[in-house]
Design a protein around this motif. Sequence first.
Motif, mmCIF file in Angstrom:
data_model
loop_
_atom_site.group_PDB
_atom_site.id
_atom_site.type_symbol
_atom_site.label_atom_id
_atom_site.label_comp_id
_atom_site.label_asym_id
_atom_site.label_seq_id
_atom_site.Cartn_x
_atom_site.Cartn_y
_atom_site.Cartn_z
ATOM 1 N N ASN A 70 -12.528 18.814 -19.276
ATOM 2 C CA ASN A 70 -11.426 18.223 -18.493
ATOM 3 C C ASN A 70 -10.104 18.953 -18.691
ATOM 4 N N LEU A 71 -10.174 20.270 -18.867
ATOM 5 C CA LEU A 71 -8.942 21.030 -19.104
ATOM 6 C C LEU A 71 -8.045 21.098 -17.869
ATOM 7 N N ASP A 72 -8.607 20.785 -16.708
ATOM 8 C CA ASP A 72 -7.806 20.820 -15.482
ATOM 9 C C ASP A 72 -7.070 19.512 -15.216
ATOM 10 N N ASP A 73 -7.280 18.520 -16.073
ATOM 11 C CA ASP A 73 -6.574 17.255 -15.890
ATOM 12 C C ASP A 73 -5.064 17.475 -16.029
ATOM 13 N N PRO A 74 -4.258 16.626 -15.397
ATOM 14 C CA PRO A 74 -2.801 16.757 -15.523
ATOM 15 C C PRO A 74 -2.355 16.690 -16.987
ATOM 16 N N ILE A 75 -1.335 17.472 -17.326
ATOM 17 C CA ILE A 75 -0.780 17.440 -18.672
ATOM 18 C C ILE A 75 -0.070 16.096 -18.876
ATOM 19 N N PRO A 76 -0.397 15.338 -19.933
ATOM 20 C CA PRO A 76 0.320 14.082 -20.175
ATOM 21 C C PRO A 76 1.814 14.329 -20.342
ATOM 22 N N GLU A 77 2.605 13.377 -19.894
ATOM 23 C CA GLU A 77 4.059 13.545 -19.897
ATOM 24 C C GLU A 77 4.587 13.829 -21.305
ATOM 25 N N ARG A 78 3.990 13.202 -22.317
ATOM 26 C CA ARG A 78 4.505 13.389 -23.675
ATOM 27 C C ARG A 78 4.286 14.813 -24.185
#
Length: 421
Positions: free
Chosen positions: A261-269
Amino acid sequence: MPKFSDLDALYNTNTAEVATSMYEDPDLFAEEMEKIFKKTWVFVAHDSEFPDKGSFKLSNVGLEPVIVVRDRKGKIHCMVNRCRHRAATVCEVKKGKTSSFQCPYHGWGYGLDGSLRALPYPEQYGDDFDKTQHGLLKLRTESYNGMVFATFNEDAEPLVDFLGEGVCRYIDLFMKQGGGFPVKVLGEHQFSVPMNWKVQLENTTDAYHFPIVHKSFMQTLDGETGELFDFLDKGVGYVEDLGNGHSVMLMIPELLDLDENLDDPIPERFADLAQQLLDDGYPDEQMRKIVRAVSGAGFNLNLFPNVSFSLSFLRVLTPKSVEQTDIRHIALGMDGGPEAANQMRMRLHEHFQGPMGFGSPDDAEVWERVQRGTKGGEDLSILVNRGMVDEEPGEYGPRGHISAETGMRAAYKMWKGMMSQ
């Protein structure tokens, strides 16, 4: 005949009830040290804690103080920290580098492999004194994926058999927190809790307590992160018995394998960290792998009898007495990885596990209150039966709801088996 021959009275397998005396009886504690901690594999160190030839680390196997050291050929040894002459410890420095160990009392000197190399005025022992018979007492030592274990039991099964296929799989997944770099220890803090060691053993795969004990931690999280940790209300994940007293609790399935799942959006934190890594020249794919690794694994792994893997750190318990246990919390990072990523790992560690964090101090408070509570109603049982009603076969053993006490039953099954021998 062992003193505690009626083990069913101490742990009833059918009803999953634990006797209060399991936390309080000093004679039972002494027998546990002999039948469990001296008979099975006990975690002593991570190999990054003593990476160079001649480097060492002090540790414990049950009540026994030991030295874990790497000799000049790179071989790992684990030896009892006790001079063979008059029992003084030969090392008091927690970790470091040396060419030998010497007793401060009478000067007996030992090599990195524990062999007795020299002693002052040897002629007074006579011509038949054999130095080869007076080296430091050595333990059998084996390691798996950087985790170093030792045992006094020369007849113990190989370490990989004791861990089993399931544990090895989860250790491999956990060590992906290197983000493509080797995992290393960044630091640790230690504290002591007035509790029996089994109180802590029960904790790591216990999700039932999380929203209650760690309510203050949950209140510090942003909405996105809070949703991630709301695993009990969502009912996702599971607890599974992995055999030999080991168990795993999967809380965040999407973080089970950090290479996926490396293409998932980067978490805001992690947005600022991601941008800094890109600015420092890390390619997008590597940046995503590092950021994902920084977040920690989505499961807790509990290894009988003394070490657990929790999200992004190691917790090691050392029994000191029937009502005292020392705890080490070990922060992990990336050996050779970007400094910004390691710094963020430390900040995340401090937020929950650190001495001023929102997680571990609350755990320690509850552990102490459990021990205090056992002073009342000594005939009452401690219940670890949650989730028995719908437990099902898993991949490696019985599997229960995310809030089930499957992990505790796994540990007590192993405890009972070892104490019966």
